[in-house]
Design a protein around this motif. Sequence first.
Motif, mmCIF file in Angstrom:
data_model
loop_
_atom_site.group_PDB
_atom_site.id
_atom_site.type_symbol
_atom_site.label_atom_id
_atom_site.label_comp_id
_atom_site.label_asym_id
_atom_site.label_seq_id
_atom_site.Cartn_x
_atom_site.Cartn_y
_atom_site.Cartn_z
ATOM 1 N N THR A 126 31.647 52.177 30.212
ATOM 2 C CA THR A 126 30.681 52.893 31.051
ATOM 3 C C THR A 126 31.347 54.028 31.819
ATOM 4 O OG1 THR A 126 31.004 51.506 33.030
ATOM 5 C CG2 THR A 126 29.400 50.743 31.389
ATOM 6 N N GLY A 127 32.663 53.944 31.995
ATOM 7 C CA GLY A 127 33.365 54.951 32.772
ATOM 8 C C GLY A 127 33.188 54.781 34.267
ATOM 9 N N GLN A 128 32.535 53.693 34.685
ATOM 10 C CA GLN A 128 32.264 53.456 36.100
ATOM 11 C C GLN A 128 33.248 52.470 36.730
ATOM 12 O OE1 GLN A 128 29.863 55.129 37.803
ATOM 13 N NE2 GLN A 128 29.520 56.255 35.911
ATOM 14 N N TYR A 129 34.047 51.804 35.901
ATOM 15 C CA TYR A 129 34.941 50.771 36.402
ATOM 16 C C TYR A 129 36.391 51.263 36.379
ATOM 17 C CZ TYR A 129 31.015 47.566 36.011
ATOM 18 O OH TYR A 129 29.788 46.956 36.157
ATOM 19 N N LYS A 130 37.014 51.229 37.548
ATOM 20 C CA LYS A 130 38.428 51.579 37.630
ATOM 21 C C LYS A 130 39.282 50.420 37.153
ATOM 22 C CE LYS A 130 41.841 53.537 40.811
ATOM 23 N NZ LYS A 130 42.086 54.026 42.187
ATOM 24 N N GLY A 131 38.807 49.210 37.381
ATOM 25 C CA GLY A 131 39.512 48.023 36.918
ATOM 26 C C GLY A 131 38.582 46.836 36.906
ATOM 27 N N ILE A 132 38.841 45.890 36.006
ATOM 28 C CA ILE A 132 38.022 44.677 35.921
ATOM 29 C C ILE A 132 38.847 43.594 35.253
ATOM 30 C CG2 ILE A 132 36.983 45.484 33.755
ATOM 31 C CD1 ILE A 132 34.484 43.863 34.490
ATOM 32 N N CYS A 168 38.616 33.176 38.848
ATOM 33 C CA CYS A 168 38.419 34.292 39.769
ATOM 34 C C CYS A 168 38.153 35.575 38.988
ATOM 35 C CB CYS A 168 39.659 34.462 40.646
ATOM 36 S SG CYS A 168 39.459 35.625 42.001
ATOM 37 N N GLY A 169 37.082 36.279 39.365
ATOM 38 C CA GLY A 169 36.737 37.545 38.734
ATOM 39 C C GLY A 169 36.834 38.685 39.734
ATOM 40 N N TYR A 170 37.168 39.880 39.242
ATOM 41 C CA TYR A 170 37.340 41.034 40.130
ATOM 42 C C TYR A 170 36.994 42.317 39.388
ATOM 43 C CZ TYR A 170 39.799 44.862 42.487
ATOM 44 O OH TYR A 170 40.106 46.057 43.075
ATOM 45 N N PHE A 171 36.372 43.262 40.094
ATOM 46 C CA PHE A 171 36.238 44.615 39.556
ATOM 47 C C PHE A 171 36.247 45.628 40.690
ATOM 48 C CE2 PHE A 171 31.622 43.779 40.187
ATOM 49 C CZ PHE A 171 31.248 44.947 40.849
ATOM 50 N N LYS A 172 36.629 46.845 40.348
ATOM 51 C CA LYS A 172 36.591 47.954 41.285
ATOM 52 C C LYS A 172 35.977 49.150 40.580
ATOM 53 C CE LYS A 172 39.365 50.648 44.557
ATOM 54 N NZ LYS A 172 40.723 50.841 45.164
ATOM 55 N N GLU A 178 34.436 47.455 45.445
ATOM 56 C CA GLU A 178 35.117 46.403 44.714
ATOM 57 C C GLU A 178 34.547 45.039 45.096
ATOM 58 O OE1 GLU A 178 39.291 46.263 45.593
ATOM 59 O OE2 GLU A 178 38.982 46.733 47.694
ATOM 60 N N LYS A 179 34.686 44.102 44.160
ATOM 61 C CA LYS A 179 34.116 42.771 44.362
ATOM 62 C C LYS A 179 35.013 41.722 43.733
ATOM 63 C CE LYS A 179 31.032 40.052 46.007
ATOM 64 N NZ LYS A 179 30.833 39.975 47.463
ATOM 65 N N THR A 180 35.183 40.623 44.482
ATOM 66 C CA THR A 180 35.920 39.465 43.974
ATOM 67 C C THR A 180 35.038 38.231 44.115
ATOM 68 O OG1 THR A 180 38.036 40.414 44.686
ATOM 69 C CG2 THR A 180 37.995 38.062 44.213
ATOM 70 N N VAL A 181 34.990 37.403 43.078
ATOM 71 C CA VAL A 181 34.220 36.160 43.128
ATOM 72 C C VAL A 181 35.104 35.014 42.661
ATOM 73 C CG1 VAL A 181 32.011 37.310 42.752
ATOM 74 C CG2 VAL A 181 33.291 36.432 40.792
#
Length: 290
Positions: A126-132, A168-172, A178-181
């Motif tokens: 998508t080009g919207q995620y810096k990291g996942i 644990c999941g993470y994206f920025k 950014e979000k961590t679950v």
Amino acid sequence: MATNQALKNQLANKQETATQVSPQSLGLKNLLNAPTMKKKFEQVLDKKAPQFMSSLLNLYNGDPNIQAAEPMSIVSSAMVAATLDLPIDKNLGYAWIVPFYDNKKGHKAAQFQLGYKGYIQLALRTGQYKGINVITVREGELIKWNRLTEEVELDLDAATSDKVIGYCGYFKLINGFEKTVYWTREEIEEHRIKHNKMKDKKALNNVWKSDYDAMAMKTVLRNMLGKWGILSIEMQTAVMEDEKEESEMKDITDEATEIVDVEDPNIIDVQASEEKDKPSIHEQQDLKFE
């Protein structure tokens, strides 16, 4: 004159009937060799079509459970993966072709299922995620977890054993969000049991049985992206397909259940190919991603 025309029509009908067969009567190899089928994969994958079709045959030849599935359902499942440009090698973890029992039709059918690496791949496109990313959390690594703010503190060098206690999941995003679950092993189990279609709800089936951690990480990613992420049209399509599998598909070992009908097959012209080759809290907040 009328008699001659009628004879011509009969001969034409016989010739047409001789060159068209139902896909159900073909093996997977003959089905993939059909010019019509080759064209469909080439339209989707272009030059990568031969390699993809070869990997499909390798998957088929190496898995007796898939071999027992109706050939057209295998092709239909593979086409979903092809459309998303995801490899179907089950060892890679991007997408799986999983056999289920279709009680309505009385045979086994294959279905597409998205892997956690497939979710990551589609998100990055998508080009919207810096990291996942998504990881297993082992005993001793979890320092603190705030269920309300979903802030988690980990020490990945402090593992006291190989026992997995959570995921644990993470994206920025590129805009800085950014979000961590974090899901405990117990929460994953509650989710799995709730959506298990087998008679024995606690029994492991399919990929849950062969790669529990992969399915658990996929559950975390799908929930996280559904609530907090940016979903492209491609991702929405993939999620819908994957969501359908989990909510509607049943395991082949539970033959008292049934699955939705696979796509009605079209008549395939196989004359050319035959001549060529004869032989928990998370669920409460979830946005319909269960």
